[in-house]
Design a protein around this motif. Structure first.
Motif, PDB file in Angstrom:
ATOM      1  N   ILE A  85       0.863  -1.174   0.000  1.00 33.85           N
ATOM      2  CA  ILE A  85       0.000   0.000   0.000  1.00 33.85           C
ATOM      3  C   ILE A  85       0.905   1.230   0.000  1.00 33.85           C
ATOM      4  O   ILE A  85       1.658   1.449   0.937  1.00 33.85           O
ATOM      5  N   VAL A  86       0.821   2.019  -1.029  1.00 35.03           N
ATOM      6  CA  VAL A  86       1.666   3.217  -1.109  1.00 35.03           C
ATOM      7  C   VAL A  86       0.770   4.439  -1.232  1.00 35.03           C
ATOM      8  O   VAL A  86      -0.156   4.472  -2.045  1.00 35.03           O
ATOM      9  N   SER A  87       1.035   5.445  -0.407  1.00 30.20           N
ATOM     10  CA  SER A  87       0.196   6.634  -0.361  1.00 30.20           C
ATOM     11  C   SER A  87       1.008   7.874  -0.681  1.00 30.20           C
ATOM     12  O   SER A  87       2.179   7.978  -0.335  1.00 30.20           O
ATOM     13  N   THR A  88       0.370   8.834  -1.329  1.00 29.59           N
ATOM     14  CA  THR A  88       0.979  10.143  -1.539  1.00 29.59           C
ATOM     15  C   THR A  88      -0.015  11.200  -1.090  1.00 29.59           C
ATOM     16  O   THR A  88      -1.117  11.290  -1.625  1.00 29.59           O
ATOM     17  N   TYR A  89       0.406  11.984  -0.096  1.00 26.76           N
ATOM     18  CA  TYR A  89      -0.452  13.044   0.422  1.00 26.76           C
ATOM     19  C   TYR A  89       0.071  14.388  -0.047  1.00 26.76           C
ATOM     20  O   TYR A  89       1.082  14.491  -0.733  1.00 26.76           O
ATOM     21  N   GLN A  90      -0.606  15.449   0.345  1.00 15.49           N
ATOM     22  CA  GLN A  90      -0.327  16.753  -0.219  1.00 15.49           C
ATOM     23  C   GLN A  90       0.967  17.387   0.286  1.00 15.49           C
ATOM     24  O   GLN A  90       1.415  18.394  -0.256  1.00 15.49           O
ATOM     25  N   ASP A  91       1.614  16.791   1.303  1.00  9.43           N
ATOM     26  CA  ASP A  91       2.874  17.355   1.787  1.00  9.43           C
ATOM     27  C   ASP A  91       4.098  16.784   1.058  1.00  9.43           C
ATOM     28  O   ASP A  91       5.215  17.250   1.255  1.00  9.43           O
ATOM     29  N   PHE A  92       3.921  15.752   0.238  1.00  9.63           N
ATOM     30  CA  PHE A  92       4.927  15.189  -0.675  1.00  9.63           C
ATOM     31  C   PHE A  92       6.070  14.439   0.015  1.00  9.63           C
ATOM     32  O   PHE A  92       6.498  13.403  -0.455  1.00  9.63           O
ATOM     33  N   VAL A 148       6.686  14.290  -9.050  1.00  9.31           N
ATOM     34  CA  VAL A 148       7.808  13.457  -8.582  1.00  9.31           C
ATOM     35  C   VAL A 148       7.365  12.577  -7.415  1.00  9.31           C
ATOM     36  O   VAL A 148       7.680  11.379  -7.365  1.00  9.31           O
ATOM     37  N   ALA A 149       6.616  13.162  -6.471  1.00 11.43           N
ATOM     38  CA  ALA A 149       6.167  12.399  -5.303  1.00 11.43           C
ATOM     39  C   ALA A 149       5.266  11.241  -5.719  1.00 11.43           C
ATOM     40  O   ALA A 149       5.367  10.131  -5.172  1.00 11.43           O
ATOM     41  N   ILE A 150       4.402  11.477  -6.687  1.00 12.48           N
ATOM     42  CA  ILE A 150       3.509  10.413  -7.148  1.00 12.48           C
ATOM     43  C   ILE A 150       4.291   9.324  -7.872  1.00 12.48           C
ATOM     44  O   ILE A 150       4.075   8.131  -7.640  1.00 12.48           O
ATOM     45  N   VAL A 151       5.227   9.723  -8.724  1.00 10.88           N
ATOM     46  CA  VAL A 151       6.054   8.732  -9.424  1.00 10.88           C
ATOM     47  C   VAL A 151       6.849   7.904  -8.424  1.00 10.88           C
ATOM     48  O   VAL A 151       6.966   6.679  -8.558  1.00 10.88           O
ATOM     49  N   ARG A 152       7.391   8.556  -7.404  1.00  7.17           N
ATOM     50  CA  ARG A 152       8.135   7.814  -6.381  1.00  7.17           C
ATOM     51  C   ARG A 152       7.238   6.781  -5.692  1.00  7.17           C
ATOM     52  O   ARG A 152       7.682   5.678  -5.357  1.00  7.17           O
ATOM     53  N   SER A 153       5.972   7.114  -5.490  1.00  8.02           N
ATOM     54  CA  SER A 153       5.067   6.178  -4.823  1.00  8.02           C
ATOM     55  C   SER A 153       4.795   4.941  -5.663  1.00  8.02           C
ATOM     56  O   SER A 153       4.394   3.899  -5.141  1.00  8.02           O
ATOM     57  N   LEU A 154       5.024   5.037  -6.973  1.00 11.89           N
ATOM     58  CA  LEU A 154       4.737   3.914  -7.871  1.00 11.89           C
ATOM     59  C   LEU A 154       5.959   3.052  -8.173  1.00 11.89           C
ATOM     60  O   LEU A 154       5.817   1.956  -8.724  1.00 11.89           O
ATOM     61  N   ILE A 155       7.135   3.516  -7.826  1.00 12.20           N
ATOM     62  CA  ILE A 155       8.357   2.905  -8.342  1.00 12.20           C
ATOM     63  C   ILE A 155       8.587   1.491  -7.816  1.00 12.20           C
ATOM     64  O   ILE A 155       9.247   0.679  -8.466  1.00 12.20           O
ATOM     65  N   ASN A 156       8.011   1.165  -6.660  1.00  8.67           N
ATOM     66  CA  ASN A 156       8.177  -0.178  -6.104  1.00  8.67           C
ATOM     67  C   ASN A 156       7.053  -1.120  -6.506  1.00  8.67           C
ATOM     68  O   ASN A 156       6.875  -2.170  -5.898  1.00  8.67           O
ATOM     69  N   ASN A 157       6.268  -0.715  -7.524  1.00 11.34           N
ATOM     70  CA  ASN A 157       5.222  -1.579  -8.065  1.00 11.34           C
ATOM     71  C   ASN A 157       4.217  -2.016  -6.996  1.00 11.34           C
ATOM     72  O   ASN A 157       3.967  -3.204  -6.798  1.00 11.34           O
ATOM     73  N   PRO A 158       3.588  -1.052  -6.298  1.00 12.19           N
ATOM     74  CA  PRO A 158       2.673  -1.403  -5.207  1.00 12.19           C
ATOM     75  C   PRO A 158       1.357  -1.968  -5.717  1.00 12.19           C
ATOM     76  O   PRO A 158       0.960  -1.726  -6.857  1.00 12.19           O
ATOM     77  N   GLU A 159       0.685  -2.731  -4.847  1.00 12.67           N
ATOM     78  CA  GLU A 159      -0.638  -3.269  -5.186  1.00 12.67           C
ATOM     79  C   GLU A 159      -1.701  -2.182  -5.182  1.00 12.67           C
ATOM     80  O   GLU A 159      -2.594  -2.158  -6.025  1.00 12.67           O
ATOM     81  N   ILE A 160      -1.629  -1.311  -4.179  1.00  5.80           N
ATOM     82  CA  ILE A 160      -2.664  -0.290  -3.975  1.00  5.80           C
ATOM     83  C   ILE A 160      -2.019   1.084  -4.017  1.00  5.80           C
ATOM     84  O   ILE A 160      -1.039   1.349  -3.320  1.00  5.80           O
ATOM     85  N   ILE A 161      -2.585   1.961  -4.827  1.00  3.60           N
ATOM     86  CA  ILE A 161      -2.063   3.315  -4.981  1.00  3.60           C
ATOM     87  C   ILE A 161      -3.098   4.281  -4.418  1.00  3.60           C
ATOM     88  O   ILE A 161      -4.253   4.298  -4.844  1.00  3.60           O
ATOM     89  N   ILE A 162      -2.691   5.083  -3.445  1.00  4.24           N
ATOM     90  CA  ILE A 162      -3.585   6.026  -2.784  1.00  4.24           C
ATOM     91  C   ILE A 162      -3.071   7.432  -3.032  1.00  4.24           C
ATOM     92  O   ILE A 162      -1.944   7.763  -2.666  1.00  4.24           O
ATOM     93  N   LEU A 193      -6.651   1.561  -7.417  1.00  2.00           N
ATOM     94  CA  LEU A 193      -6.423   3.007  -7.337  1.00  2.00           C
ATOM     95  C   LEU A 193      -7.491   3.647  -6.465  1.00  2.00           C
ATOM     96  O   LEU A 193      -8.686   3.452  -6.685  1.00  2.00           O
ATOM     97  N   ILE A 194      -7.045   4.423  -5.472  1.00  2.00           N
ATOM     98  CA  ILE A 194      -7.955   5.163  -4.591  1.00  2.00           C
ATOM     99  C   ILE A 194      -7.516   6.622  -4.602  1.00  2.00           C
ATOM    100  O   ILE A 194      -6.376   6.937  -4.242  1.00  2.00           O
ATOM    101  N   VAL A 195      -8.410   7.498  -5.030  1.00  2.00           N
ATOM    102  CA  VAL A 195      -8.064   8.909  -5.218  1.00  2.00           C
ATOM    103  C   VAL A 195      -9.090   9.783  -4.499  1.00  2.00           C
ATOM    104  O   VAL A 195     -10.297   9.513  -4.563  1.00  2.00           O
ATOM    105  N   SER A 196      -8.620  10.843  -3.841  1.00  2.00           N
ATOM    106  CA  SER A 196      -9.545  11.853  -3.323  1.00  2.00           C
ATOM    107  C   SER A 196      -9.402  13.116  -4.157  1.00  2.00           C
ATOM    108  O   SER A 196      -8.325  13.405  -4.690  1.00  2.00           O
ATOM    109  N   THR A 197     -10.487  13.863  -4.274  1.00  2.00           N
ATOM    110  CA  THR A 197     -10.431  15.076  -5.091  1.00  2.00           C
ATOM    111  C   THR A 197     -11.563  16.038  -4.737  1.00  2.00           C
ATOM    112  O   THR A 197     -12.618  15.623  -4.246  1.00  2.00           O
TER     113      THR A 197
END
Length: 225
Positions: A85-92, A148-162, A193-197
């Motif tokens: 589970i990899v998350s990216t929040y607004q503070d990066f 950059v922060a979002i790409v970093r969250s994906l680089i380890n091929n996570p199951e769940i992207i938040i 994929l779980i996204v807030s907006t």
């Protein structure tokens, strides 16, 4: 995969106490694309932090793949946070005095991945940020940092992207291209994929599940086809 049962989050140190989430019952299956909407302060970010294992101070039960998160040992929680589970929040949370390349390779080094240079190059090319690789983070705009922060969250091929408000610092043109790339990545690799907006038009693509939160409660939950 993800199951929340009667989850509540109360910030008791506030005077008076703040009930951020209440009566949250939610199941999210592998491969779903979920968009969470709601006004500012509705509880979206709080919910994402609980799902992303960044906040364990909730009441109720959170089961992930049948395991109760609250009884897991720290090493397994860390493994889930880094890979599953990899998350990216607004503070990066980028390291400002290091380059983009160095920031991107940190999760790979932590996971002891051998071909980290190749992986950094490949994912940077895919998300079209290769021109930023050797710039220091403190030289970037806020929009560049967000990508950059979002790409970093994906680089380890996570199951769940938040992703919490993933287009908040991007202009319309860049936002459209970047969100399209995220969906391409998710569809190609069968990710959840779980996204807030605040802005549904910016992040909605194809078929997805829409969840609305008002005053800490889920008030709508349906599929958009």
């Amino acid at each position: 995969m993800i199951e929340l049962c009667n989850v509540e989050r109360i910030f008791e140190k506030s005077k008076p106490s703040i009930i951020a989430l209440k009566n949250i019952n939610l199941k999210i299956n592998k491969g779903e694309k979920v968009i969470i909407i709601g006004d500012s302060g509705a509880g979206k970010s709080t919910l994402l932090k609980i799902i992303g294992l960044a906040d364990l101070n909730y009441k109720g039960i959170y089961n992930f793949n049948g395991e109760n998160i609250k009884v897991l040992k720290n090493d397994k929680l860390s493994r889930y946070r880094n890979k599953v589970i990899v998350s990216t929040y607004q503070d990066f949370l980028l390291i400002e005095d290091e380059t983009v390349f160095e920031n991107l390779e940190i999760p790979l080094l932590y996971a002891d991945v051998k071909n980290h240079k190749e992986l950094v190059k490949n994912i940077s090319d895919f998300f079209e940020i290769e021109h930023l690789l050797y710039r220091r983070v403190d030289e970037l705009s806020r929009g560049e940092k967000q990508r950059v922060a979002i790409v970093r969250s994906l680089i380890n091929n996570p199951e769940i992207i938040i992703l919490d408000e993933p287009t908040s610092s991007l202009n319309n043109e860049i936002s459209k291209k970047f969100i399209n790339k995220i969906y391409e990545y998710v569809n190609k690799n069968n990710k959840t994929l779980i996204v807030s907006t605040h802005n549904l038009e910016r992040v909605a693509r194809g078929e997805y599940r829409l969840i609305r939160i008002d005053n800490g409660e889920i008030t709508q939950d349906f599929n958009i086809i």
